[in-house]
Each structure stands twice: as structure tokens, then as C-alpha cells.
Design a protein around this motif. Structure first.
Motif, PDB file in Angstrom:
ATOM      1  N   ILE A  26       2.505  -4.495  -0.731  1.00  0.00           N
ATOM      2  CA  ILE A  26       1.838  -3.717  -1.809  1.00  0.00           C
ATOM      3  C   ILE A  26       2.805  -2.917  -2.424  1.00  0.00           C
ATOM      4  CG2 ILE A  26      -0.164  -2.219  -2.390  1.00  0.00           C
ATOM      5  CD1 ILE A  26      -1.149  -5.341  -1.464  1.00  0.00           C
ATOM      6  N   THR A  27       2.933  -2.829  -3.767  1.00  0.00           N
ATOM      7  CA  THR A  27       3.800  -1.909  -4.504  1.00  0.00           C
ATOM      8  C   THR A  27       2.595  -0.804  -4.952  1.00  0.00           C
ATOM      9  OG1 THR A  27       5.417  -3.258  -4.658  1.00  0.00           O
ATOM     10  CG2 THR A  27       5.378  -1.328  -5.846  1.00  0.00           C
ATOM     11  N   ALA A  28       2.736   0.549  -4.793  1.00  0.00           N
ATOM     12  CA  ALA A  28       1.954   1.546  -5.094  1.00  0.00           C
ATOM     13  C   ALA A  28       2.473   2.391  -6.062  1.00  0.00           C
ATOM     14  CB  ALA A  28       1.181   2.012  -4.100  1.00  0.00           C
ATOM     15  N   THR A  29       1.994   3.045  -7.199  1.00  0.00           N
ATOM     16  CA  THR A  29       2.587   4.302  -7.773  1.00  0.00           C
ATOM     17  C   THR A  29       1.947   5.406  -7.090  1.00  0.00           C
ATOM     18  OG1 THR A  29       2.797   2.808  -9.568  1.00  0.00           O
ATOM     19  CG2 THR A  29       2.708   5.410 -10.152  1.00  0.00           C
ATOM     20  N   GLN A  54       6.740   8.527  -7.761  1.00  0.00           N
ATOM     21  CA  GLN A  54       7.515   7.295  -7.547  1.00  0.00           C
ATOM     22  C   GLN A  54       6.746   6.241  -7.141  1.00  0.00           C
ATOM     23  OE1 GLN A  54       9.011   9.431  -3.721  1.00  0.00           O
ATOM     24  NE2 GLN A  54       8.153   7.731  -2.586  1.00  0.00           N
ATOM     25  N   LYS A  55       7.547   5.032  -6.834  1.00  0.00           N
ATOM     26  CA  LYS A  55       6.861   4.058  -6.517  1.00  0.00           C
ATOM     27  C   LYS A  55       7.210   3.806  -5.074  1.00  0.00           C
ATOM     28  CE  LYS A  55       6.268   1.319 -10.712  1.00  0.00           C
ATOM     29  NZ  LYS A  55       4.901   0.980 -10.695  1.00  0.00           N
ATOM     30  N   MET A  56       6.255   3.220  -4.281  1.00  0.00           N
ATOM     31  CA  MET A  56       6.456   3.018  -2.845  1.00  0.00           C
ATOM     32  C   MET A  56       5.671   1.637  -2.384  1.00  0.00           C
ATOM     33  SD  MET A  56       5.417   5.537   0.218  1.00  0.00           S
ATOM     34  CE  MET A  56       6.910   6.563   0.027  1.00  0.00           C
ATOM     35  N   SER A  57       6.706   0.997  -1.436  1.00  0.00           N
ATOM     36  CA  SER A  57       5.944  -0.438  -1.135  1.00  0.00           C
ATOM     37  C   SER A  57       5.300  -0.216   0.459  1.00  0.00           C
ATOM     38  CB  SER A  57       7.080  -1.457  -0.735  1.00  0.00           C
ATOM     39  OG  SER A  57       7.698  -1.620  -2.196  1.00  0.00           O
ATOM     40  N   PHE A  58       4.248  -0.880   0.508  1.00  0.00           N
ATOM     41  CA  PHE A  58       3.577  -1.041   1.815  1.00  0.00           C
ATOM     42  C   PHE A  58       3.373  -2.104   2.436  1.00  0.00           C
ATOM     43  CE2 PHE A  58       2.308   2.955  -0.390  1.00  0.00           C
ATOM     44  CZ  PHE A  58       2.322   3.669   0.616  1.00  0.00           C
ATOM     45  N   GLY A  59       3.471  -2.479   3.849  1.00  0.00           N
ATOM     46  CA  GLY A  59       3.097  -3.901   4.453  1.00  0.00           C
ATOM     47  C   GLY A  59       1.683  -4.362   4.229  1.00  0.00           C
ATOM     48  N   SER A 108      -0.947   9.136   5.484  1.00  0.00           N
ATOM     49  CA  SER A 108       0.008  10.218   5.355  1.00  0.00           C
ATOM     50  C   SER A 108       1.364   9.578   5.535  1.00  0.00           C
ATOM     51  CB  SER A 108      -0.102  11.169   6.554  1.00  0.00           C
ATOM     52  OG  SER A 108      -1.124  11.977   6.474  1.00  0.00           O
ATOM     53  N   PHE A 109       2.085   9.970   4.609  1.00  0.00           N
ATOM     54  CA  PHE A 109       3.725   9.444   4.265  1.00  0.00           C
ATOM     55  C   PHE A 109       4.651  10.499   3.944  1.00  0.00           C
ATOM     56  CE2 PHE A 109       1.211   8.308   0.632  1.00  0.00           C
ATOM     57  CZ  PHE A 109       1.823   8.625  -0.431  1.00  0.00           C
ATOM     58  N   HIS A 110       5.810  10.078   3.962  1.00  0.00           N
ATOM     59  CA  HIS A 110       7.023  11.083   3.247  1.00  0.00           C
ATOM     60  C   HIS A 110       7.195  10.430   2.012  1.00  0.00           C
ATOM     61  CE1 HIS A 110       7.008  12.176   7.560  1.00  0.00           C
ATOM     62  NE2 HIS A 110       7.460  13.340   7.170  1.00  0.00           N
ATOM     63  N   LEU A 111       7.462  11.426   0.985  1.00  0.00           N
ATOM     64  CA  LEU A 111       8.289  10.985  -0.270  1.00  0.00           C
ATOM     65  C   LEU A 111       9.627  11.112  -0.038  1.00  0.00           C
ATOM     66  CD1 LEU A 111       6.002  13.468  -2.337  1.00  0.00           C
ATOM     67  CD2 LEU A 111       5.568  11.161  -2.024  1.00  0.00           C
ATOM     68  N   PRO A 137      -6.489  -7.162 -11.751  1.00  0.00           N
ATOM     69  CA  PRO A 137      -5.828  -7.520 -12.468  1.00  0.00           C
ATOM     70  C   PRO A 137      -6.056  -8.111 -13.970  1.00  0.00           C
ATOM     71  CG  PRO A 137      -6.098  -8.957 -10.717  1.00  0.00           C
ATOM     72  CD  PRO A 137      -6.891  -7.776 -10.502  1.00  0.00           C
ATOM     73  N   ALA A 138      -5.308  -7.806 -15.000  1.00  0.00           N
ATOM     74  CA  ALA A 138      -5.313  -8.343 -16.054  1.00  0.00           C
ATOM     75  C   ALA A 138      -5.842  -9.832 -16.095  1.00  0.00           C
ATOM     76  CB  ALA A 138      -4.245  -7.902 -16.981  1.00  0.00           C
ATOM     77  N   PRO A 139      -6.544 -10.390 -17.126  1.00  0.00           N
ATOM     78  CA  PRO A 139      -6.621 -11.645 -17.105  1.00  0.00           C
ATOM     79  C   PRO A 139      -5.635 -12.562 -17.110  1.00  0.00           C
ATOM     80  CG  PRO A 139      -8.045 -10.589 -18.952  1.00  0.00           C
ATOM     81  CD  PRO A 139      -7.251  -9.663 -18.146  1.00  0.00           C
ATOM     82  N   GLY A 140      -5.679 -13.540 -16.390  1.00  0.00           N
ATOM     83  CA  GLY A 140      -4.387 -14.369 -16.230  1.00  0.00           C
ATOM     84  C   GLY A 140      -3.067 -13.976 -15.069  1.00  0.00           C
ATOM     85  N   LYS A 141      -3.330 -12.674 -14.691  1.00  0.00           N
ATOM     86  CA  LYS A 141      -2.416 -12.126 -14.144  1.00  0.00           C
ATOM     87  C   LYS A 141      -2.933 -12.179 -12.463  1.00  0.00           C
ATOM     88  CE  LYS A 141       0.434 -10.824 -17.174  1.00  0.00           C
ATOM     89  NZ  LYS A 141       1.857 -11.093 -17.462  1.00  0.00           N
ATOM     90  N   PHE A 142      -1.889 -11.885 -11.582  1.00  0.00           N
ATOM     91  CA  PHE A 142      -2.169 -11.973 -10.094  1.00  0.00           C
ATOM     92  C   PHE A 142      -2.320 -10.818  -9.525  1.00  0.00           C
ATOM     93  CE2 PHE A 142      -0.738 -12.203  -5.757  1.00  0.00           C
ATOM     94  CZ  PHE A 142      -1.981 -12.887  -5.119  1.00  0.00           C
ATOM     95  N   ALA A 143      -1.449  -9.787  -9.703  1.00  0.00           N
ATOM     96  CA  ALA A 143      -1.243  -8.488  -9.161  1.00  0.00           C
ATOM     97  C   ALA A 143      -2.049  -7.236  -9.567  1.00  0.00           C
ATOM     98  CB  ALA A 143       0.256  -8.094  -9.145  1.00  0.00           C
ATOM     99  N   ALA A 144      -2.843  -6.647  -8.787  1.00  0.00           N
ATOM    100  CA  ALA A 144      -3.606  -5.472  -9.106  1.00  0.00           C
ATOM    101  C   ALA A 144      -2.810  -4.331  -8.987  1.00  0.00           C
ATOM    102  CB  ALA A 144      -4.921  -5.214  -8.120  1.00  0.00           C
ATOM    103  N   THR A 145      -3.202  -3.382  -9.949  1.00  0.00           N
ATOM    104  CA  THR A 145      -2.539  -1.956  -9.926  1.00  0.00           C
ATOM    105  C   THR A 145      -2.917  -1.020  -9.005  1.00  0.00           C
ATOM    106  OG1 THR A 145      -2.091  -2.094 -12.323  1.00  0.00           O
ATOM    107  CG2 THR A 145      -1.788  -0.063 -11.465  1.00  0.00           C
ATOM    108  N   VAL A 146      -2.095  -0.330  -8.048  1.00  0.00           N
ATOM    109  CA  VAL A 146      -2.567   0.384  -7.109  1.00  0.00           C
ATOM    110  C   VAL A 146      -1.828   1.928  -7.173  1.00  0.00           C
ATOM    111  CG1 VAL A 146      -2.526   0.952  -4.602  1.00  0.00           C
ATOM    112  CG2 VAL A 146      -2.806  -1.328  -5.338  1.00  0.00           C
ATOM    113  N   GLN A 147      -2.752   2.790  -7.205  1.00  0.00           N
ATOM    114  CA  GLN A 147      -2.235   4.148  -7.507  1.00  0.00           C
ATOM    115  C   GLN A 147      -2.762   5.081  -6.298  1.00  0.00           C
ATOM    116  OE1 GLN A 147      -3.856   5.302 -11.179  1.00  0.00           O
ATOM    117  NE2 GLN A 147      -1.814   4.610 -12.342  1.00  0.00           N
ATOM    118  N   ILE A 148      -1.822   5.742  -5.746  1.00  0.00           N
ATOM    119  CA  ILE A 148      -2.205   6.751  -4.616  1.00  0.00           C
ATOM    120  C   ILE A 148      -1.840   8.110  -5.287  1.00  0.00           C
ATOM    121  CG2 ILE A 148      -1.713   7.508  -2.104  1.00  0.00           C
ATOM    122  CD1 ILE A 148      -0.535   4.630  -1.745  1.00  0.00           C
TER     123      ILE A 148
END
Length: 68
Positions: free
Chosen positions: A3-6, A17-22, A30-33, A49-60
Motif C-alpha cells: 500500500i502506497t500512502a500519501t 511525503q509518500k510512504m509504503s506499507f506492507g 505510529s511511524f517515523h517520517l 479507485p477511478a472507473p477502470g483503475k485498480f488502485a485506491a488513493t490512501v491518505q494518512i
């Protein structure tokens, strides 16, 4: 699947920043920037996700201490 989150600043509404989570992060995560500051999520937004797309947008949303 990774999962890639903004990471967003709650005070300014600007991305930090952008960060990846398993897997999908929990609302109390809790995490470190990249700056080394430890932050705790205040809110996690998942946009479908937008129509026809697979990935959802994740914001923390986190509160960052102001620079002194």
C-alpha cells in the motif's frame, strides 16, 4: 500487496511525503517520517479507485510539530 500512502499535514493540508506499507495501516499507526520525527495517524482516508483503475488513493493525516 504493498500500500502506497500519501502522508498529509493536518495543519496545512499539504502532502509531506509518500510512504509504503506492507498492508493497510491501522487508524492508530505510529511511524517515523523521513525527518526522523515520530508521528501518529489522526485520520486515514481511502478514496475508491477511478472507473477502470485498480488502485485506491490512501491518505494518512498526521500532526507535525512546528519547527522552532
Amino acid at each position: 500487496m504493498t500500500i502506497t500512502a500519501t502522508i498529509m499535514n493536518t495543519a496545512t493540508g499539504q502532502p509531506i511525503q509518500k510512504m509504503s506499507f506492507g498492508r493497510m495501516p491501522k487508524p492508530w499507526i505510529s511511524f517515523h517520517l523521513e525527518t526522523g520525527e515520530r508521528v501518529t495517524a489522526e485520520r486515514i482516508d481511502v478514496t475508491p479507485p477511478a472507473p477502470g483503475k485498480f488502485a485506491a488513493t490512501v491518505q494518512i493525516w498526521v500532526k507535525v510539530k512546528p519547527n522552532a
